[in-house]
Design an enzyme around this catalytic site. Structure first.
Site: not given
Ligand code: GLN
Length: 487
Positions: A178, A79, A154
């Site tokens: 997330s 990420k 997210s």
């Protein structure tokens, strides 16, 4: 079956038996990225050159008979809020669009030491604020199971990459859901570890008391293998827990008999899609038929978890984001008259709407006169929720609930309705508030063929019990089929 469709543990076996090389694995994943990335948009940055080099090194080491980590040579995406030395780490924000960290996050060091092959950096909501990856400044990510729908957020890029076959494993971060929410929406496995078990050093902070890095993958075993790499005490993180971290992978067992499962009553109520409820109940039944003891439980304060979460997380975010002032890192406005003007223009131009919304919300909430009414109350609720969890865990081993109220929604559907968007986290934020480990597992598809996720929550540092329950379910249901059928 293509190499990119295999699990990490299958590929690890194949590598050791010389059925394929690390370079072949990487090239298969890389070709897959080339063929579907235009449609999915999971990556912000690809690190092809270093990945290829690493894969070749792994092959050379294996040829020499060196003992490597079981996940050596396995492609992993990261990420884009986790610092990677020499590789751009943008947090999907204009503010850090061109930021190249001079150091690695601890988790990245550990992944490198295990000789995993880092494929690149994955799209996300800006500064991890959002539930659809639509707040990314960089690009849109689409759900690999339906390209008109969001992948969740997210960590939308991290979940979509796994479902699309663009990575074998990925890392996400979870502040309020997330990892688990996008995992549920993309039909993959996503695990948020106990707070303090994975170092946050080098994770660009959103809400420091809630943030936790964790793995996303195709099977519980893969998750355990990666968690074994990234967990552990780190003196660079003051909240890292100094204790023994027994290897989860070595102790994975299938056993439903006597497992005490609590059904969290508050999470099966109004507002939850029938297809979601029914699918989770089916799993409860499956556990029961195999000897688990099922009990209805209640966390009465769960209904306040969302408000608690949004106050606490935004308060911490506004403080963490203060460093982005045009001086220390990243973007600086081109035009300004004074220092204050420079700060203002930099932050007005560098942050997107969702980030600004949270800063504004919390500037109000923390202002004198309102502090007691909001922030203090949120901290009281946090304590209450944690103690309600402690109480129910006296009688049960794990909690079961849906991960999200519904399946993936259409791109654009909720972006102008923040409250509706926030409701996506209704069932995930509680685990962050309590610092508890929680995992999302694919459990069914709805009538539109969209994945449904179920959530298991455990006591603090009970990852083994939690992953064993997840592993048990995976075996009882005959395994997960995480890959998109439409790409
Ligand atoms: N969707 C939640 C939020 O927007 C959770 C984000 C996260 O876990 N990073 O705050």
């Amino acid at each position: 079956m293509k190499l990119y469709e295999k699990t990490a543990s299958e590929l690890s076996e194949m590598l050791r038996r010389k059925k394929c090389s690390a370079l072949e694995i990487y090239e298969d994943v890389s070709n897959r990225i080339k063929s579907v990335e235009d449609k999915v948009g999971a990556y912000i940055t690809l690190s092809d050159e270093t990945a290829r080099k690493k894969a070749i090194e792994v092959d050379e080491a294996l040829a020499k008979g060196e003992e490597l980590h079981p996940l050596a040579g396995i492609p992993i995406g990261i990420k884009d809020n986790i610092s990677t030395k020499g590789i751009r780490t943008s947090c999907a924000s204009k503010m850090l669009e061109n930021y190249i960290p001079p150091f690695n996050a601890t988790v990245v060091e550990k992944i490198n030491n295990a000789d995993m092959v880092v494929t690149g950096k994955l799209n996300m909501d800006e500064f991890a604020m959002g539930s659809s990856t639509e707040t990314s400044y960089m690009k849109k990510t689409r759900n690999p199971h339906d390209l008109d729908r969001v992948p969740g957020g997210s960590s939308g890029g991290s979940a979509a990459a796994v479902a699309a076959g663009e990575a074998i494993l990925t890392l996400g971060s979870d502040t309020g859901g997330s990892i688990r929410q996008p995992a549920a929406l993309c039909g993959v496995v996503g695990f948020k570890p106990t707070y303090g078990s994975v170092s946050r050093y080098g994770l660009i902070a959103f809400a420091s008391s809630l943030d936790q890095i964790g793995p996303i993958g195709k099977s519980v075993k893969d998750i355990a293998m990666l968690q074994d790499i990234i967990s552990g005490y780190d003196k660079m993180d003051a909240t890292s827990k100094n204790m023994e971290y027994p290897k989860l992978t070595d102790n994975l067992t299938v056993n439903a008999k006597g497992l005490k499962i609590g059904i969290l009553k508050e999470y099966f109520g109004e507002g939850v899609d029938d297809s979601v409820k029914e699918s989770v109940y089916k799993v409860v039944k499956l556990f029961e038929e195999n000897g688990a003891e099922i009990k209805e439980i209640s966390i009465p304060s769960a209904n306040f978890a969302m408000s608690t979460y949004y106050i606490i997380s935004s308060a911490e975010a506004s403080s963490n984001l203060a460093r982005f002032d045009g001086v220390k890192y990243g973007y600086r406005a081109k035009e300004y008259d004074s220092l204050i003007d420079m700060y203002e223009n930099t932050r007005s131009e560098g942050f997107g709407d969702e980030v600004k919304r949270r800063i504004m919300l919390v500037t109000f909430v923390l202002s004198s006169g309102f502090y007691d009414a909001y922030y203090k109350k949120a901290k009281i609720m946090q304590k209450r929720i944690s103690s309600e969890f402690d109480n129910v865990f006296k009688d049960i081993d794990i909690i079961i609930s849906p991960t999200v109220v519904s399946t993936a929604f259409k791109i654009g559907e909720n972006i102008d309705n923040p409250v509706k968007m926030y409701y996506n986290d209704a069932f995930t934020v509680t685990a962050n508030i309590g610092g508890l480990p929680a995992i999302s597992l694919p459990c069914a598809k709805d009538e539109k063929n969209l994945p449904i996720g179920l959530q298991l929550i455990g006591k603090k540092f009970s990852e083994q019990t939690l992953l064993n329950a997840a592993y048990t379910y995976e075996n009882l249901c005959g395994g997960f089929n995480v890959h998109s059928q439409i790409l």
